[in-house]
Design a protein around this motif. Structure first.
Motif, mmCIF file in Angstrom:
data_model
loop_
_atom_site.group_PDB
_atom_site.id
_atom_site.type_symbol
_atom_site.label_atom_id
_atom_site.label_comp_id
_atom_site.label_asym_id
_atom_site.label_seq_id
_atom_site.Cartn_x
_atom_site.Cartn_y
_atom_site.Cartn_z
ATOM 1 N N GLU A 71 9.041 32.369 13.540
ATOM 2 C CA GLU A 71 9.635 31.028 13.469
ATOM 3 C C GLU A 71 11.036 30.974 14.073
ATOM 4 O O GLU A 71 11.466 29.917 14.550
ATOM 5 N N LEU A 136 12.819 26.573 5.710
ATOM 6 C CA LEU A 136 11.602 27.345 5.924
ATOM 7 C C LEU A 136 11.286 28.103 4.642
ATOM 8 O O LEU A 136 12.059 28.965 4.214
ATOM 9 N N ASP A 150 11.273 19.768 5.669
ATOM 10 C CA ASP A 150 10.429 20.947 5.504
ATOM 11 C C ASP A 150 10.039 21.474 6.880
ATOM 12 O O ASP A 150 9.460 20.742 7.697
ATOM 13 N N TYR A 151 10.351 22.735 7.126
ATOM 14 C CA TYR A 151 10.040 23.331 8.422
ATOM 15 C C TYR A 151 8.552 23.212 8.750
ATOM 16 O O TYR A 151 8.171 22.886 9.883
ATOM 17 N N ALA A 152 7.700 23.486 7.756
ATOM 18 C CA ALA A 152 6.252 23.472 7.989
ATOM 19 C C ALA A 152 5.773 22.097 8.452
ATOM 20 O O ALA A 152 4.866 21.991 9.286
ATOM 21 N N ASN A 156 4.281 21.100 12.392
ATOM 22 C CA ASN A 156 2.933 20.543 12.588
ATOM 23 C C ASN A 156 2.976 19.103 13.079
ATOM 24 O O ASN A 156 2.042 18.342 12.866
#
Length: 261
Positions: A71, A136, A150-152, A156
């Motif tokens: 990441e 993250l 939120d990194y996630a 996406n």
């Protein structure tokens, strides 16, 4: 591939060119994870889209506090694609020194791994220009400010639709000096500089597609980015990224992955 042969002479342009030439070829190994050039380029485009939606664009200073992991690389390339300026921070920094580097760099966005949240939380209240914190991991996000992402979720997002026209003279990163003669100074690094450094190293060492480079240095340092990651990318070589250097596992890693450098 020489720097003069690059389409855009930018860090993200090098990745895009490699993905176009050999998208199915493996580039990165991290522990049990493997990524091809194409997979990394796709991950970078999605993250760049998410960061753009969060307000990151040309010349935005973005502090990164993250351990060695894929990441970190995705973030680095995504910021390059957006024309934002990476500000990599030593993960051991805390207190006054950490505050100084975030404030001195004019970072308005920070991407931080959850294991370092306590270090950020301790100085967050006086970082008045830091508007967005991207986390993250699943750590406690209290005390980080109003705009926490939120990194996630960003990773996406839809791929970046409109990328700015970034050239070789545009800033890529702000890296702080060691501070041996006074407070650390933020040195601005243009896009073309690490590419020429990578070319110099790759030619001096004779790297080729047959090589596999072992990178155990911290990614927040220019050595790991400019003298290991980019020479591997420029040469079409593979790279094994270690979480950290370990004397006990170094040679077994070299043998297991078939590393040549």
């Amino acid at each position: 591939m020489r720097v003069e042969q690059l389409i855009s002479r930018t860090v993200h342009g090098l990745l895009a060119q490699r993905a176009a030439m050999a998208g199915d070829r493996r580039f990165l190994t991290f522990e049990e994870q493997h990524f091809t050039y194409g997979e990394i380029a796709a991950a970078v485009d999605r993250l760049a889209g998410g960061l753009a939606a969060a307000g990151v664009g040309r010349d935005t200073k973005v502090a990164i506090m993250m351990s060695n992991r894929p990441e970190f690389l995705f973030t680095w390339f995504a910021l390059s694609r957006l024309g934002a300026v990476e500000v990599p921070l030593n993960t051991a920094h805390r207190g006054e020194l950490l505050h100084y580097m975030i404030a001195q760099s004019d970072s308005t966005v920070m991407v931080v791994e959850d294991v370092f949240l306590d270090q950020l939380r301790a100085v967050r209240a006086t970082l008045h220009d830091l508007r967005t914190v991207v986390v993250l991991g699943e750590g406690d996000r209290t005390g980080l400010g109003a705009d926490v992402r939120d990194y996630a979720v960003l990773a996406n997002s839809d791929p970046l639709a409109d990328a700015p026209d970034i050239g070789p003279a545009d800033p890529l990163a702000m890296m702080f000096t060691s501070g041996t003669t006074g407070p650390s100074k933020g040195a601005v690094v243009p896009q073309i500089y690490p590419l020429y450094m990578a070319e110099t190293i790759a030619e001096a060492c004779g790297y080729s597609e047959a090589d596999c480079l072992y990178n155990a240095l911290p990614l927040f340092h220019g050595n790991a980015q400019f003298l290991s990651t980019l020479p591997a990318l420029l040469s079409g070589a593979r790279m094994v990224l270690a979480r950290r250097f370990s004397a006990s596992s170094f040679w077994s890693d070299i043998r297991r992955h078939g590393c040549t450098e």
